[in-house]
Design a protein around this motif. Structure first.
Motif, PDB file in Angstrom:
ATOM      1  N   LYS A 168      -9.592 -27.604  24.471  1.00  0.00           N
ATOM      2  CA  LYS A 168      -8.035 -27.006  24.675  1.00  0.00           C
ATOM      3  C   LYS A 168      -7.947 -26.901  23.063  1.00  0.00           C
ATOM      4  O   LYS A 168      -7.532 -27.680  22.404  1.00  0.00           O
ATOM      5  CB  LYS A 168      -7.007 -27.668  25.109  1.00  0.00           C
ATOM      6  N   TRP A 169      -7.693 -25.631  22.562  1.00  0.00           N
ATOM      7  CA  TRP A 169      -7.457 -25.243  21.179  1.00  0.00           C
ATOM      8  C   TRP A 169      -5.839 -25.081  21.099  1.00  0.00           C
ATOM      9  O   TRP A 169      -5.359 -24.586  22.004  1.00  0.00           O
ATOM     10  CB  TRP A 169      -8.079 -23.857  20.895  1.00  0.00           C
ATOM     11  N   ASN A 170      -5.316 -25.450  19.849  1.00  0.00           N
ATOM     12  CA  ASN A 170      -4.086 -24.989  19.450  1.00  0.00           C
ATOM     13  C   ASN A 170      -4.112 -23.687  18.464  1.00  0.00           C
ATOM     14  O   ASN A 170      -4.947 -23.707  17.679  1.00  0.00           O
ATOM     15  CB  ASN A 170      -3.558 -26.240  18.575  1.00  0.00           C
ATOM     16  N   LYS A 216     -15.762 -33.029  24.089  1.00  0.00           N
ATOM     17  CA  LYS A 216     -15.542 -34.074  25.265  1.00  0.00           C
ATOM     18  C   LYS A 216     -13.960 -34.074  25.359  1.00  0.00           C
ATOM     19  O   LYS A 216     -13.358 -34.063  24.110  1.00  0.00           O
ATOM     20  CB  LYS A 216     -16.212 -35.418  25.132  1.00  0.00           C
ATOM     21  N   ASP A 217     -13.473 -34.398  26.454  1.00  0.00           N
ATOM     22  CA  ASP A 217     -11.876 -34.706  26.518  1.00  0.00           C
ATOM     23  C   ASP A 217     -11.430 -35.773  25.544  1.00  0.00           C
ATOM     24  O   ASP A 217     -10.459 -35.694  24.631  1.00  0.00           O
ATOM     25  CB  ASP A 217     -11.437 -34.908  27.661  1.00  0.00           C
ATOM     26  N   GLU A 218     -12.326 -36.848  25.494  1.00  0.00           N
ATOM     27  CA  GLU A 218     -11.797 -37.859  24.523  1.00  0.00           C
ATOM     28  C   GLU A 218     -11.944 -37.531  22.755  1.00  0.00           C
ATOM     29  O   GLU A 218     -11.302 -38.318  22.260  1.00  0.00           O
ATOM     30  CB  GLU A 218     -12.743 -39.149  24.868  1.00  0.00           C
ATOM     31  N   LYS A 274      -7.620 -33.382  16.274  1.00  0.00           N
ATOM     32  CA  LYS A 274      -6.739 -32.212  16.756  1.00  0.00           C
ATOM     33  C   LYS A 274      -7.373 -30.791  16.492  1.00  0.00           C
ATOM     34  O   LYS A 274      -7.472 -30.565  15.280  1.00  0.00           O
ATOM     35  CB  LYS A 274      -5.445 -32.387  16.341  1.00  0.00           C
ATOM     36  N   PRO A 275      -7.754 -30.000  17.362  1.00  0.00           N
ATOM     37  CA  PRO A 275      -8.569 -28.730  17.179  1.00  0.00           C
ATOM     38  C   PRO A 275      -7.509 -27.615  17.165  1.00  0.00           C
ATOM     39  O   PRO A 275      -6.604 -27.299  17.811  1.00  0.00           O
ATOM     40  CB  PRO A 275      -9.512 -28.475  18.379  1.00  0.00           C
ATOM     41  N   MET A 304     -18.080 -34.490  14.078  1.00  0.00           N
ATOM     42  CA  MET A 304     -17.519 -35.694  14.751  1.00  0.00           C
ATOM     43  C   MET A 304     -17.780 -36.892  13.855  1.00  0.00           C
ATOM     44  O   MET A 304     -16.872 -37.884  13.743  1.00  0.00           O
ATOM     45  CB  MET A 304     -17.855 -36.161  16.109  1.00  0.00           C
ATOM     46  N   GLU A 305     -18.809 -36.999  13.114  1.00  0.00           N
ATOM     47  CA  GLU A 305     -19.303 -38.050  12.143  1.00  0.00           C
ATOM     48  C   GLU A 305     -18.297 -38.213  11.101  1.00  0.00           C
ATOM     49  O   GLU A 305     -18.016 -39.355  10.597  1.00  0.00           O
ATOM     50  CB  GLU A 305     -20.632 -37.947  11.635  1.00  0.00           C
TER      51      GLU A 305
END
Length: 112
Positions: free
Chosen positions: A2-4, A48-50, A56-57, A108-109
């Motif tokens: 889900k993008w903002n 992934k949802d988590e 926050k994208p 993510m790292e």
């Protein structure tokens, strides 16, 4: 995923404030570019949802909002590229990648 939506330069101070609590991802995307479409697809397939708890994208359609893209380049001292991802922490860009260097795992790292 889900993008903002990022569509106004007035959102950037809010993003800076949010980045003090949680790192923020900004994806600058061109709807006319195959490389940009591939980068977007790779991120969305791996997200992934988590991950929303870690990062926050925000999604920027830079063809519609080039003024926002230009302001981002100035504000965070990064050369404009497309596609491009930026990680914002405490109001500063701490990571950026462009084109085929956009990699979900590496991204993510940066927030761990």
């Amino acid at each position: 995923m889900k993008w903002n939506e990022l569509s106004d330069v007035q959102q950037l101070p809010l993003i800076d404030m949010e980045s003090e609590q949680q790192p923020v991802l900004i994806l600058k995307h061109s709807t006319r570019c195959n490389i940009s479409a591939a980068a977007l697809s790779r991120l969305e397939r791996n997200w992934k949802d988590e991950d929303n708890k870690e990062l926050k994208p925000y999604f920027l359609d830079l063809l519609q909002h080039r003024d926002v893209s230009n302001t981002i380049a100035d504000l965070y001292a990064v050369e404009h590229q497309s596609p491009q991802v930026l990680v914002i922490k405490n109001g500063s860009c701490v990571y950026s990648a462009t084109h085929t260097a956009i990699n979900y795992t590496e991204l993510m790292e940066q927030v761990k």
